[in-house]
Write an enzyme that holds these catalytic residues in place. Structure first.
Site, short mmCIF file in Angstrom:
data_model
loop_
_atom_site.label_atom_id
_atom_site.label_comp_id
_atom_site.label_asym_id
_atom_site.label_seq_id
_atom_site.Cartn_x
_atom_site.Cartn_y
_atom_site.Cartn_z
N GLY A 46 0.82 -1.20 0.00
CA GLY A 46 0.00 0.00 0.00
C GLY A 46 0.85 1.25 0.00
CD GLN A 51 3.52 5.69 2.50
OE1 GLN A 51 2.48 5.16 2.10
NE2 GLN A 51 4.58 5.00 2.88
CB CYS A 89 5.60 1.95 6.88
SG CYS A 89 5.11 3.44 5.99
CG LEU A 90 6.52 0.82 0.73
CD1 LEU A 90 5.81 1.19 -0.56
CD2 LEU A 90 7.61 -0.21 0.47
CG HIS A 131 -0.07 0.97 7.08
ND1 HIS A 131 0.95 0.44 7.84
CD2 HIS A 131 0.50 1.88 6.26
CE1 HIS A 131 2.10 1.04 7.48
NE2 HIS A 131 1.84 1.92 6.53
CD GLU A 132 -1.00 2.36 2.78
OE1 GLU A 132 -0.59 3.53 2.74
OE2 GLU A 132 -0.24 1.38 2.97
CG HIS A 135 0.55 6.50 5.68
ND1 HIS A 135 1.69 6.97 6.30
CD2 HIS A 135 0.84 5.23 5.30
CE1 HIS A 135 2.62 6.01 6.30
NE2 HIS A 135 2.13 4.95 5.71
NI NI Z 1 2.98 3.12 5.38
#
Ligand code: NI
Length: 157
Positions: A46, A51, A89-90, A131-132, A135
């Site tokens: 995701g 991000q 997380c990226l 999670h997204e 963000h």
């Molecule tokens: Ni993330």
């Protein structure tokens, strides 16, 4: 389409509350396309707009290859149960933590054509949706982690 730079932990962008999308412009569509390329390049599950440095309520998730879900102004409207899993997380490379998330969620969002839809997810999809969405409110998974994994635990996995 283009692969965008992923903002890393410590950047204030990740801590802002994103603004809703009021009109789906060509720029928004381009962003969705670029986010998809960026997610694929990073092999992620995701990605949320902040991000990639854009403070808009937009996220994408792809738990099964080829099953990309684009979410504009997503809202969790129902949740039930609980799951405890390892999450990363990226934007937070090399760090993982254990979080408690709902086992199942129902999310309402707008698609790229301006239509409202709902998506229900459990397991990984439920986690990714939570999670997204977090963000978009400046929340990073480790804010909610009950425990972060140690270096040894990560290396032994
Ligand atoms: Ni993330």
């Amino acid at each position: 389409m283009a692969v965008l730079n992923i903002v890393k932990d410590g950047d204030e962008t990740l801590r802002k509350v994103c603004r809703p999308v009021t009109e789906i412009t060509p720029r928004i569509l381009r962003l969705l396309d670029d986010m998809k390329d960026t997610l694929h390049k990073a092999n992620g599950v995701g990605l949320a707009a902040p991000q990639v440095g854009v403070l808009r309520r937009i996220a994408i998730v792809e738990c099964e290859p080829g099953e990309l879900i684009e979410l504009i102004n997503p809202e969790i409207i129902e949740q039930s149960g609980e799951q405890e899993e390892v999450e990363g997380c990226l934007s937070v490379p090399e760090r993982w933590g254990i979080t408690h998330r709902p086992a199942k969620v129902k999310v309402k969002a707008t698609d790229r054509h301006g239509n409202t839809f709902t998506v229900e997810g459990e397991g990984l999809l439920a986690r990714a949706l939570c999670h997204e969405t977090d963000h978009l409110d400046g929340i990073i998974f480790y804010d909610k982690a009950v425990r972060m994994l140690s270096k040894e635990e990560i290396e032994n996995d």
